[in-house]
Design an enzyme around this catalytic site. Structure first.
Site, PDB file in Angstrom:
ATOM      1  N   TRP A 166       3.199   3.940   3.044  1.00 25.31           N
ATOM      2  CA  TRP A 166       4.099   3.945   2.009  1.00 25.31           C
ATOM      3  C   TRP A 166       4.441   2.555   1.518  1.00 25.31           C
ATOM      4  O   TRP A 166       5.692   2.298   0.957  1.00 25.31           O
ATOM      5  CB  TRP A 166       5.228   4.888   2.468  1.00 25.31           C
ATOM      6  CG  TRP A 166       4.884   6.263   2.439  1.00 25.31           C
ATOM      7  CD1 TRP A 166       5.072   7.027   1.393  1.00 25.31           C
ATOM      8  CD2 TRP A 166       4.786   7.004   3.680  1.00 25.31           C
ATOM      9  NE1 TRP A 166       4.748   8.517   1.874  1.00 25.31           N
ATOM     10  CE2 TRP A 166       4.524   8.464   3.331  1.00 25.31           C
ATOM     11  CE3 TRP A 166       4.305   6.701   5.189  1.00 25.31           C
ATOM     12  CZ2 TRP A 166       3.891   9.088   4.170  1.00 25.31           C
ATOM     13  CZ3 TRP A 166       4.111   7.631   6.037  1.00 25.31           C
ATOM     14  CH2 TRP A 166       3.632   8.942   5.577  1.00 25.31           C
ATOM     15  N   GLY A 167       3.622   1.486   1.878  1.00 23.70           N
ATOM     16  CA  GLY A 167       3.969   0.258   1.310  1.00 23.70           C
ATOM     17  C   GLY A 167       5.002  -0.796   2.180  1.00 23.70           C
ATOM     18  O   GLY A 167       5.400  -1.779   1.772  1.00 23.70           O
ATOM     19  N   ILE A 204      -5.447   6.592   0.517  1.00 29.69           N
ATOM     20  CA  ILE A 204      -5.990   7.803  -0.257  1.00 29.69           C
ATOM     21  C   ILE A 204      -5.142   8.821  -0.366  1.00 29.69           C
ATOM     22  O   ILE A 204      -5.649   9.946  -0.566  1.00 29.69           O
ATOM     23  CB  ILE A 204      -7.106   8.138   0.772  1.00 29.69           C
ATOM     24  CG1 ILE A 204      -6.561   8.339   2.205  1.00 29.69           C
ATOM     25  CG2 ILE A 204      -8.438   7.068   0.835  1.00 29.69           C
ATOM     26  CD1 ILE A 204      -7.593   8.929   3.223  1.00 29.69           C
ATOM     27  N   SER A 205      -4.003   8.478  -0.514  1.00 29.34           N
ATOM     28  CA  SER A 205      -2.801   9.420  -0.573  1.00 29.34           C
ATOM     29  C   SER A 205      -1.883   9.209  -1.795  1.00 29.34           C
ATOM     30  O   SER A 205      -1.531   8.133  -2.085  1.00 29.34           O
ATOM     31  CB  SER A 205      -1.658   9.623   0.520  1.00 29.34           C
ATOM     32  OG  SER A 205      -0.563  10.194   0.109  1.00 29.34           O
ATOM     33  N   GLY A 247      -5.107   0.868   3.922  1.00 28.67           N
ATOM     34  CA  GLY A 247      -4.529   2.091   4.578  1.00 28.67           C
ATOM     35  C   GLY A 247      -3.013   1.522   4.542  1.00 28.67           C
ATOM     36  O   GLY A 247      -2.297   1.558   5.706  1.00 28.67           O
ATOM     37  N   CYS A 248      -2.403   1.253   3.371  1.00 22.99           N
ATOM     38  CA  CYS A 248      -1.026   0.704   3.256  1.00 22.99           C
ATOM     39  C   CYS A 248       0.102   1.580   3.392  1.00 22.99           C
ATOM     40  O   CYS A 248       1.314   1.272   3.360  1.00 22.99           O
ATOM     41  CB  CYS A 248      -0.855   0.056   1.946  1.00 22.99           C
ATOM     42  SG  CYS A 248      -0.943   1.194   0.404  1.00 22.99           S
ATOM     43  N   CYS A 254       1.200  14.159  21.578  1.00 18.29           N
ATOM     44  CA  CYS A 254       0.651  12.761  21.588  1.00 18.29           C
ATOM     45  C   CYS A 254       1.587  11.879  22.180  1.00 18.29           C
ATOM     46  O   CYS A 254       0.900  10.874  22.834  1.00 18.29           O
ATOM     47  CB  CYS A 254       0.864  12.535  19.911  1.00 18.29           C
ATOM     48  SG  CYS A 254      -0.428  13.184  18.804  1.00 18.29           S
ATOM     49  N   LEU A 281      -4.797  -8.373   2.017  1.00 20.20           N
ATOM     50  CA  LEU A 281      -5.491  -6.868   1.835  1.00 20.20           C
ATOM     51  C   LEU A 281      -4.893  -6.064   2.725  1.00 20.20           C
ATOM     52  O   LEU A 281      -4.973  -6.335   4.273  1.00 20.20           O
ATOM     53  CB  LEU A 281      -6.919  -6.834   1.875  1.00 20.20           C
ATOM     54  CG  LEU A 281      -7.498  -5.520   1.746  1.00 20.20           C
ATOM     55  CD1 LEU A 281      -7.097  -4.676   0.355  1.00 20.20           C
ATOM     56  CD2 LEU A 281      -9.009  -5.628   1.665  1.00 20.20           C
TER      57      LEU A 281
END
Length: 395
Positions: free
Chosen positions: A189-190, A209-210, A186-187, A366, A183
Site C-alpha cells: 500500500w505504498g 499485482i493488486s 511488491g510495494c 503463523c 525500485l
C-alpha cells in the site's frame, strides 16, 4: 474478544466424554501428549473437541488441512492457538500427521514440482484473492502506513514504532541518499515508498499485482516523487540506484528464483544495492501448506536458504544476511489483537464462510511458526559482482 460462537459450538458447550475412544481419537490423544497438549484438557493450549468425527476424517483426507478446516467449522477449539501450534511445531508433530495425508501432499508436491504456479499468467491471482479483499480490514489490522510484513522490535514498544524502525533500517542498509532512484518490488500500500521519498529524498517506483493496493498507494504517495505501477516484476525495464523487495519473494516460487535475481541484476545500477526482505526456512519444502494455499496465499512458497544462495550466485554478491525471525511472532500477535478488536466493525462485511475463525487460525498459527523457530525472517543485502564498494552492515 468478539462473540463468535458458531451454531455447532452452541449445540455442544462442553466436550463429549473421552472415556471410550476410536482408533483415530486414541492416536490424536497420544500424539498430542508428546507436545504436552491434552485433548479436552483445561489449560489454555489444550484442545477441546466438539465433534470427534473430524479426527477420523482428518486422518483419511489429509490431516493438516482437515484439522484447520475443522477449526473453521467449530468442531474443536483452543483458548491459545498460538501456544498450541508452537508446541505442535516444536515437537514436529505436523510431520507425522502429514503421513496420513499422503495423497493430498503428493498432489501438492507434484503441483509444485511440475507446474510453475507463479508464471506471469498466474501472478495476479494472490492479489485478487488476498490483497483485494478490502482495504478497510488491513487499515484496522496494520499500522498507520499499512505495512504488511515483519516489523523490527529491538527499540520499539508498539507496532507503529516497530514498523517505523524497520523502514528506517531498510533505508539505512541501502545507504539511500536524496535524488537516488529506488525500485520497490511488491510495494504493498505504498508505505515504504512514501517513507523513502519523504524521509530520504528518493525517487521511487513501486510495483504491485493488486489493484486495491495500487489505488491506495497512489493516495498515500500523492505529492511525492513516487510512481505506483500495476505490473509483474518480469516486465520491468530501466535501471535503478537501489532496489528493495519486502514480503514479496514468498510469491515468486522456486522455478522463478533465477529469473527473479536475473531481473534484479539487470535493473540494478553497477554500484547499486539490493535488499531482499523475506520469510525463509532452513530446509527445502516440496509443495506448500495446504491451508495457506487454499485459503490465504494461493501459489505461495516459503524460500529455503540453499535455493536463495544457489539461484543468486553469479548474478549478485552477498553483502549481509540478517535474521530476526522472532520479531515476526510479535508482529503477528499485534495484528491479531488489532483484528480481533476491530471485528465488531468488520463482521457485517466479512463474516461469510467462517471468515473470523479462518483469519484467527491464519494469524495465530503463523505466529507459532516463528515462535517455534521453524520460520525465519531474513533481510539480505546484495551488490553487483563487479562492484568495488565496501559495504558495512548495520543493525
Amino acid at each position: 474478544m468478539a462473540n463468535t460462537t458458531s451454531a455447532s459450538e452452541a449445540a455442544a458447550q462442553t466436550p463429549p466424554s473421552t472415556e471410550k475412544h476410536t482408533a483415530a481419537e486414541q492416536f490424536f490423544i497420544e500424539l498430542a501428549a508428546e507436545a504436552d497438549i491434552r485433548i479436552n484438557g483445561d489449560r489454555p493450549w489444550d484442545i477441546r473437541v466438539y465433534d470427534p468425527s473430524f479426527l477420523s476424517r482428518a486422518l483419511s483426507s489429509g490431516a493438516p488441512l482437515a484439522f484447520a478446516e475443522a477449526y473453521m467449522q467449530g468442531h474443536w477449539d483452543c483458548d491459545r492457538i498460538d501456544e498450541m501450534m508452537t508446541r505442535v511445531l516444536h515437537a514436529h508433530l505436523e510431520r507425522r500427521l502429514k503421513k496420513f495425508g499422503t495423497l493430498q501432499l503428493l498432489k501438492a508436491y507434484l503441483s509444485a514440482a511440475v507446474i510453475n504456479k507463479q508464471d506471469p499468467n498466474r501472478a495476479f491471482k494472490v492479489g485478487e484473492v488476498h490483497y483485494d479483499i478490502g482495504n478497510d480490514l488491513y487499515r484496522r489490522m496494520l499500522d498507520s502506513r499499512m505495512i504488511y510484513s515483519c516489523a523490527f522490535w529491538a527499540d520499539a514498544d508498539n507496532l507503529e514504532e516497530a514498523q517505523y524502525q524497520k523502514l528506517d533500517m531498510i533505508c539505512r542498509k541501502l545507504e539511500l541518499k536524496p535524488g537516488m532512484t529506488l525500485l520497490d518490488i511488491g510495494c504493498g500500500w505504498g508505505g515504504l515508498a512514501e517513507f523513502a521519498a519523504r524521509h530520504y529524498g528518493a525517487k521511487v517506483t513501486g510495483i504491485t499485482i493488486s489493484k486495491e493496493q495500487q489505488r491506495l498507494a497512489q493516495e498515500h504517495c500523492a505529492g511525492l516523487p513516487v510512481e505506483i505501477r500495476l505490473v509483474d516484476y518480469r516486465a520491468l525495464e530501466g535501471q535503478f540506484d537501489r532496489i528493495v523487495s519486502v514480503g514479496m519473494f514468498e510469491h515468486v516460487g522456486h522455478k522463478n528464483y533465477r529469473t527473479y535475481f536475473d531481473t534484479v541484476s539487470r535493473l540494478l545500477a553497477d554500484d547499486g544495492l539490493f535488499l531482499l526482505h523475506t520469510i525463509g526456512t532452513d530446509r527445502q519444502q516440496n509443495g506448500v501448506d495446504p491451508f495457506i494455499e487454499k485459503y490465504i496465499f494461493p501459489n505461495g512458497e516459503i524460500p529455503c536458504r540453499k535455493l536463495i544462495n544457489d539461484t543468486s550466485l553469479g548474478l549478485l554478491r552477498l553483502e549481509d544476511w540478517h535474521n530476526f525471525g522472532p520479531d515476526y511472532d510479535r508482529t503477528l500477535m499485534a495484528w491479531w489483537h488489532n483484528f480481533d478488536a476491530a471485528w465488531p466493525e468488520l463482521k457485517d462485511k466479512y463474516d461469510q464462510g467462517h471468515f473470523y475463525r479462518m483469519w484467527k487460525y491464519y494469524l495465530l498459527s503463523c505466529a507459532a511458526y516463528f515462535r517455534s523457530r521453524e520460520g525465519q525472517l531474513w533481510q539480505i543485502v546484495y551488490s553487483k559482482p563487479d562492484s568495488m564498494r565496501e559495504y558495512r552492515s548495520l543493525r
